[in-house]
Motif scaffolding. Structure first.
Motif, PDB file in Angstrom:
ATOM      1  N   ASN A  22     -10.565   3.086   3.406  1.00  0.00           N
ATOM      2  CA  ASN A  22      -9.555   3.777   2.601  1.00  0.00           C
ATOM      3  C   ASN A  22      -9.004   4.960   3.383  1.00  0.00           C
ATOM      4  O   ASN A  22      -8.983   6.077   2.919  1.00  0.00           O
ATOM      5  CB  ASN A  22     -10.180   4.255   1.288  1.00  0.00           C
ATOM      6  N   ARG A  23      -8.606   4.697   4.605  1.00  0.00           N
ATOM      7  CA  ARG A  23      -8.230   5.808   5.470  1.00  0.00           C
ATOM      8  C   ARG A  23      -6.766   6.203   5.347  1.00  0.00           C
ATOM      9  O   ARG A  23      -6.363   7.241   5.842  1.00  0.00           O
ATOM     10  CB  ARG A  23      -8.557   5.479   6.925  1.00  0.00           C
ATOM     11  N   CYS A  24      -5.928   5.383   4.736  1.00  0.00           N
ATOM     12  CA  CYS A  24      -4.519   5.726   4.541  1.00  0.00           C
ATOM     13  C   CYS A  24      -4.151   5.536   3.082  1.00  0.00           C
ATOM     14  O   CYS A  24      -3.436   4.599   2.727  1.00  0.00           O
ATOM     15  CB  CYS A  24      -3.623   4.868   5.432  1.00  0.00           C
ATOM     16  N   PRO A  25      -4.619   6.395   2.196  1.00  0.00           N
ATOM     17  CA  PRO A  25      -4.406   6.192   0.763  1.00  0.00           C
ATOM     18  C   PRO A  25      -2.960   6.261   0.332  1.00  0.00           C
ATOM     19  O   PRO A  25      -2.613   5.778  -0.732  1.00  0.00           O
ATOM     20  CB  PRO A  25      -5.222   7.330   0.126  1.00  0.00           C
ATOM     21  N   ASP A  26      -2.070   6.860   1.142  1.00  0.00           N
ATOM     22  CA  ASP A  26      -0.679   7.033   0.727  1.00  0.00           C
ATOM     23  C   ASP A  26       0.245   5.934   1.233  1.00  0.00           C
ATOM     24  O   ASP A  26       1.444   5.989   1.006  1.00  0.00           O
ATOM     25  CB  ASP A  26      -0.145   8.382   1.229  1.00  0.00           C
ATOM     26  N   GLU A  27      -0.277   4.938   1.928  1.00  0.00           N
ATOM     27  CA  GLU A  27       0.615   3.999   2.600  1.00  0.00           C
ATOM     28  C   GLU A  27       1.430   3.146   1.635  1.00  0.00           C
ATOM     29  O   GLU A  27       2.485   2.631   1.995  1.00  0.00           O
ATOM     30  CB  GLU A  27      -0.181   3.102   3.548  1.00  0.00           C
ATOM     31  N   ASP A  28       0.964   2.989   0.379  1.00  0.00           N
ATOM     32  CA  ASP A  28       1.718   2.195  -0.592  1.00  0.00           C
ATOM     33  C   ASP A  28       2.703   3.039  -1.391  1.00  0.00           C
ATOM     34  O   ASP A  28       3.495   2.513  -2.158  1.00  0.00           O
ATOM     35  CB  ASP A  28       0.763   1.483  -1.557  1.00  0.00           C
ATOM     36  N   GLY A  29       2.645   4.353  -1.251  1.00  0.00           N
ATOM     37  CA  GLY A  29       3.560   5.237  -1.958  1.00  0.00           C
ATOM     38  C   GLY A  29       4.275   6.138  -0.979  1.00  0.00           C
ATOM     39  O   GLY A  29       4.583   5.745   0.139  1.00  0.00           O
ATOM     40  N   LYS A  51       8.106   0.435   8.753  1.00  0.00           N
ATOM     41  CA  LYS A  51       7.005  -0.319   8.159  1.00  0.00           C
ATOM     42  C   LYS A  51       5.772   0.556   8.321  1.00  0.00           C
ATOM     43  O   LYS A  51       5.347   0.848   9.440  1.00  0.00           O
ATOM     44  CB  LYS A  51       6.810  -1.657   8.873  1.00  0.00           C
ATOM     45  N   TYR A  52       5.196   0.994   7.207  1.00  0.00           N
ATOM     46  CA  TYR A  52       4.076   1.936   7.246  1.00  0.00           C
ATOM     47  C   TYR A  52       2.879   1.323   6.543  1.00  0.00           C
ATOM     48  O   TYR A  52       2.874   1.146   5.325  1.00  0.00           O
ATOM     49  CB  TYR A  52       4.480   3.242   6.558  1.00  0.00           C
ATOM     50  N   GLU A  53       1.879   0.965   7.313  1.00  0.00           N
ATOM     51  CA  GLU A  53       0.662   0.410   6.745  1.00  0.00           C
ATOM     52  C   GLU A  53      -0.458   0.485   7.772  1.00  0.00           C
ATOM     53  O   GLU A  53      -0.216   0.510   8.982  1.00  0.00           O
ATOM     54  CB  GLU A  53       0.864  -1.041   6.296  1.00  0.00           C
ATOM     55  N   GLY A  54      -1.674   0.548   7.276  1.00  0.00           N
ATOM     56  CA  GLY A  54      -2.831   0.556   8.154  1.00  0.00           C
ATOM     57  C   GLY A  54      -2.867   1.709   9.126  1.00  0.00           C
ATOM     58  O   GLY A  54      -3.280   1.555  10.271  1.00  0.00           O
ATOM     59  N   CYS A  55      -2.443   2.895   8.703  1.00  0.00           N
ATOM     60  CA  CYS A  55      -2.414   4.076   9.569  1.00  0.00           C
ATOM     61  C   CYS A  55      -1.485   3.890  10.763  1.00  0.00           C
ATOM     62  O   CYS A  55      -1.638   4.556  11.788  1.00  0.00           O
ATOM     63  CB  CYS A  55      -3.810   4.436  10.077  1.00  0.00           C
ATOM     64  N   ALA A  65      10.989  -6.219   6.769  1.00  0.00           N
ATOM     65  CA  ALA A  65       9.637  -5.658   6.901  1.00  0.00           C
ATOM     66  C   ALA A  65       9.544  -4.219   6.406  1.00  0.00           C
ATOM     67  O   ALA A  65       8.450  -3.646   6.371  1.00  0.00           O
ATOM     68  CB  ALA A  65       9.187  -5.723   8.359  1.00  0.00           C
ATOM     69  N   ALA A  66      10.655  -3.629   6.018  1.00  0.00           N
ATOM     70  CA  ALA A  66      10.657  -2.212   5.633  1.00  0.00           C
ATOM     71  C   ALA A  66       9.818  -1.971   4.386  1.00  0.00           C
ATOM     72  O   ALA A  66       9.945  -2.674   3.384  1.00  0.00           O
ATOM     73  CB  ALA A  66      12.086  -1.734   5.403  1.00  0.00           C
ATOM     74  N   THR A  67       8.959  -0.974   4.452  1.00  0.00           N
ATOM     75  CA  THR A  67       8.180  -0.546   3.289  1.00  0.00           C
ATOM     76  C   THR A  67       8.621   0.834   2.812  1.00  0.00           C
ATOM     77  O   THR A  67       8.465   1.171   1.648  1.00  0.00           O
ATOM     78  CB  THR A  67       6.681  -0.481   3.625  1.00  0.00           C
ATOM     79  N   HIS A  68       9.148   1.650   3.736  1.00  0.00           N
ATOM     80  CA  HIS A  68       9.553   3.019   3.435  1.00  0.00           C
ATOM     81  C   HIS A  68      10.826   3.364   4.206  1.00  0.00           C
ATOM     82  O   HIS A  68      11.204   2.658   5.144  1.00  0.00           O
ATOM     83  CB  HIS A  68       8.472   4.028   3.850  1.00  0.00           C
ATOM     84  N   ALA A  89       8.756   5.334  -0.398  1.00  0.00           N
ATOM     85  CA  ALA A  89       8.642   3.885  -0.547  1.00  0.00           C
ATOM     86  C   ALA A  89       9.969   3.281  -1.008  1.00  0.00           C
ATOM     87  O   ALA A  89      10.699   3.879  -1.804  1.00  0.00           O
ATOM     88  CB  ALA A  89       7.536   3.545  -1.538  1.00  0.00           C
ATOM     89  N   ILE A  90      10.280   2.096  -0.488  1.00  0.00           N
ATOM     90  CA  ILE A  90      11.462   1.371  -0.945  1.00  0.00           C
ATOM     91  C   ILE A  90      11.294   1.045  -2.425  1.00  0.00           C
ATOM     92  O   ILE A  90      10.232   0.605  -2.867  1.00  0.00           O
ATOM     93  CB  ILE A  90      11.639   0.055  -0.153  1.00  0.00           C
ATOM     94  N   ASP A  91      12.341   1.298  -3.198  1.00  0.00           N
ATOM     95  CA  ASP A  91      12.298   1.037  -4.639  1.00  0.00           C
ATOM     96  C   ASP A  91      12.502  -0.456  -4.876  1.00  0.00           C
ATOM     97  O   ASP A  91      13.541  -1.014  -4.527  1.00  0.00           O
ATOM     98  CB  ASP A  91      13.406   1.840  -5.327  1.00  0.00           C
ATOM     99  N   GLU A  92      11.509  -1.096  -5.454  1.00  0.00           N
ATOM    100  CA  GLU A  92      11.572  -2.545  -5.660  1.00  0.00           C
ATOM    101  C   GLU A  92      12.329  -2.933  -6.923  1.00  0.00           C
ATOM    102  O   GLU A  92      12.532  -4.111  -7.194  1.00  0.00           O
ATOM    103  CB  GLU A  92      10.154  -3.121  -5.732  1.00  0.00           C
TER     104      GLU A  92
END
Length: 449
Positions: free
Chosen positions: A10-17, A46-50, A142-145, A214-217
């Protein structure tokens, strides 16, 4: 090994927001690439997994700022701040993007300290981006943010030897001990912290921290005011309809000036839906004409501008020449370069560099200098005389970059300008003389690049 412990899972808790990571691991190439892209378009990642991947292809090659752009930097007062990291969990929590590179330092009896100074902020013209807005561009899949803002300043990342489990003489620990040069080492640096304490802060304006949103879905109704709406009306309840429309037009102007033509037009549509009275029609049409140019439709924008000028000139006092001058000025400032006649492109580049210099946008200065050099070489190859304004643009870009403390780039464009003016002479000799003139004319003792 690290993935087996809690911090690894749980090293990047903010990656989904939303997130606000420092970018201390970026090198000069990364910084230059980001600044160049941000000078033209909203930046998607694309921001995930630190890890963060810059999606520089997520844009419209023909229409700068189609998905958004960035406003002029806002500079603020500040002070040097710092925080320390004594174990891997703290590194991943506070420096997630650089954790893989820097966490290993903790395995040899060291602690990390990040010292930084925030000198300003650059905000985007968009406070959200819906997935539907970029769905037709496969390079955005692939964009997440997106980078909704970023901080400017300088930083220094230090590694300190631990003595008995404590950092010797750390910030906020005056009197505990004193470090020697052998006990501390500089792992990474961006800008110059010492420059942050000077009046000019010339080397205290590099991107050091991103604000990722985060991109608004889902599709939102910006004008919804019912209780429980996903995005409530951003205007105060006491505003009248005309006041709301006026604020939207002002926001549209800001977006247009920042290069976000599509965002400008969207705000104008909302404003006109609220108030399209005779009193507001001329101003709205005027703004719409300029933003239509920025959005990639030069001729359509010029046609609207003629109509706006005609409506504003009720007593018909303007001559055709005066109207032509206004159209020409708007074209040079707002139309895409490839939609401007080649005979005017050099003047447009010079105009935009001068504007970028006054608005502290060095990346735009350099981008237009590159375009000017390309035009000069194209014209020489065709056997025609290079455009005078394009030649002048190179020197103007040098002045722009020098004023922002980027001495290396300023020198590059000053020498290039000299070489272009002396194109028919021996280039090696011309370069040598240009470099000698630069050394005599400019004091680089305060330069860090």
């Amino acid at each position: 090994m690290l993935d087996e412990v809690a911090v690894g899972k749980n090293r990047c808790p903010d990656e989904d927001g939303d997130a606000r990571p420092f970018v201390v691991e970026w090198d000069a190439t990364d910084l230059a690439g980001f600044e160049a892209k941000a000078s033209r378009d909203l930046v998607f990642v694309k921001y995930e997994g630190c890890e963060i991947q810059m999606l520089y292809g997520c844009s419209d090659n023909g229409v700068p700022g189609r998905y958004g752009a960035y406003e002029t930097p806002i500079f603020t007062s500040g002070t040097v701040e710092s925080f320390e990291m004594r174990d891997q969990s703290e590194v991943y929590a506070k420096l997630p993007l650089g954790a893989a590179s820097f966490a290993g330092k903790l395995e040899v009896g060291q602690a990390l300290e990040l010292r930084y100074f925030v000198s300003g902020a650059v905000n985007s013209t968009r406070n959200y981006v819906e997935r539907s807005a970029i769905a037709d561009n496969g390079r955005c899949s692939a964009a997440t943010h997106f980078v909704s803002a970023y901080n400017l300043g300088a930083f220094r990342l230090l590694a300190h030897e631990l003595a008995g489990g404590q950092i010797e003489g750390g910030v906020g620990q005056a009197g505990v001990g004193t470090r020697t040069n052998s006990e501390s080492s500089n792992l990474k640096q961006g800008g110059d912290l010492d420059s942050c304490e000077t009046r000019g802060q010339q080397h205290c304006r590099v991107p050091i921290r991103l604000v990722l949103q985060a991109i608004d879905e889902t599709t939102q109704d910006l004008d919804a005011s019912a209780a429980g709406a996903a995005r409530p009306d951003p205007e105060p309840a006491e505003d009248t309809v005309s006041e709301r429309a006026a604020k939207l037009r002002h926001a549209a102007e800001d977006k247009g000036d920042a290069g976000d033509g599509a965002g400008c037009l969207a705000d104008l549509d909302r404003a006109d839906a609220l108030d399209n009275s005779d009193e507001t029609r001329v101003k709205s049409l005027w703004i719409r004409s300029l933003c239509t140019m920025v959005a990639g439709n030069c001729q359509g924008g010029k046609d609207m501008l003629v109509e706006a000028i005609s409506l504003a000139d009720k007593k018909k006092k303007l001559s055709e020449l005066q109207i032509h001058v206004q159209l020409n000025q708007a074209e040079l400032a707002y139309c895409p370069l490839d939609q401007i006649p080649e005979s005017l492109q050099g003047a447009a580049m010079f105009t935009r560099i001068r504007t970028a210099r006054s608005e502290n946008q060095p990346a735009l200065c350099e981008a237009n200098a590159e375009a000017a050099l390309e035009l000069i070489r194209k014209q020489r190859k065709a056997g025609t005389k290079p455009d005078h304004s394009a030649m002048e643009a190179l020197g103007e870009a040098s002045a722009c970059l020098w004023s922002r403390g980027n001495c290396e780039a300023a020198k590059k464009w000053a020498i290039q300008s000299s070489l272009e003016y002396r194109h028919d002479q021996d280039q090696a000799e011309a370069r040598k003389e240009a470099e000698e003139v630069w050394v005599k004319r400019y004091d680089e003792t305060g330069c860090s690049n």
